[in-house]
Design an enzyme around this catalytic site. Sequence first.
Site, PDB file in Angstrom:
ATOM      1  N   CYS A   2      -0.063   2.986  -3.534  1.00  0.00           N
ATOM      2  CA  CYS A   2      -0.188   2.110  -4.540  1.00  0.00           C
ATOM      3  C   CYS A   2      -0.051   2.673  -5.726  1.00  0.00           C
ATOM      4  O   CYS A   2      -0.962   3.409  -6.373  1.00  0.00           O
ATOM      5  CB  CYS A   2      -1.426   1.344  -4.433  1.00  0.00           C
ATOM      6  SG  CYS A   2      -1.834   0.195  -5.472  1.00  0.00           S
ATOM      7  N   GLU A 105       4.959  -2.897  -4.545  1.00  0.00           N
ATOM      8  CA  GLU A 105       5.698  -1.832  -3.518  1.00  0.00           C
ATOM      9  C   GLU A 105       7.180  -1.862  -3.599  1.00  0.00           C
ATOM     10  O   GLU A 105       7.728  -2.929  -3.947  1.00  0.00           O
ATOM     11  CB  GLU A 105       5.130  -2.211  -1.960  1.00  0.00           C
ATOM     12  CG  GLU A 105       3.816  -2.027  -1.905  1.00  0.00           C
ATOM     13  CD  GLU A 105       3.182  -0.681  -1.957  1.00  0.00           C
ATOM     14  OE1 GLU A 105       3.826   0.327  -2.280  1.00  0.00           O
ATOM     15  OE2 GLU A 105       2.061  -0.230  -1.557  1.00  0.00           O
TER      16      GLU A 105
END
Length: 233
Positions: A2, A105
């Site tokens: 992340c 993402e």
Amino acid sequence: MCGRYVTVSSPTLLADRFDVTEIRPRELEPSYNVAPRADVPVIAERHGERVLDALRWGLIPSWAKDSSIGDRLINARGEKITTSNAFKRAFERRRCIVPADGFYEWEAIVGQRVKQPWFFRRRDGEPLAFAGLWEIWHDRNIGDDAPRIRTCTIITTTPNDLVAPIHDRMPVALPEASWSTWLDVDNRDTGALSQLLVPMPAAEFESWAVSTLVNKADNNGPELLDPVPVRSA
């Protein structure tokens, strides 16, 4: 991994949602593109109460010789957290929640150099409760008078069915029923705590492709969340 996320909820809203009793930063700049080294909202338990504070993203272990290691420790792999020298002590004693309104993402597309960014958030629009760790560090070369720097990291896990086609990792998002267990500073049962580090079910998320504007940390505005057509191979 992340590496970028969104945090736009106000301290007041976060305090209400997470039953916080003390708000230390009265104002937090909303960010649609949180990048490492940014000061981010974090919720931790102190003296039995939940406190909302702002910590630097990128954990610096207390034993680190300098702060540069924090740039490599923005995430902690949940599977290795009990054995990692960088994280195992914080996992026992300094757990926190990193609230977020969504995360990005990147999808690799065959035949294309530039990856396709995607935005993920809770389907009900509520803030996510990322499982995190925090630490306090100071520069021992300066001595005890050195300023204390409080930092945090976000724990990651294997992806759920929605994230898996895009990326092989995702942040651990804790369900509300686990918040008290996770934040309890007297809870040192790392075996049981490790069982919480699982992906939130895909049915609770929604996602869409967004512009490559998010690739540049200087870009920061609501337009980063505008849906775009998915690029094909």
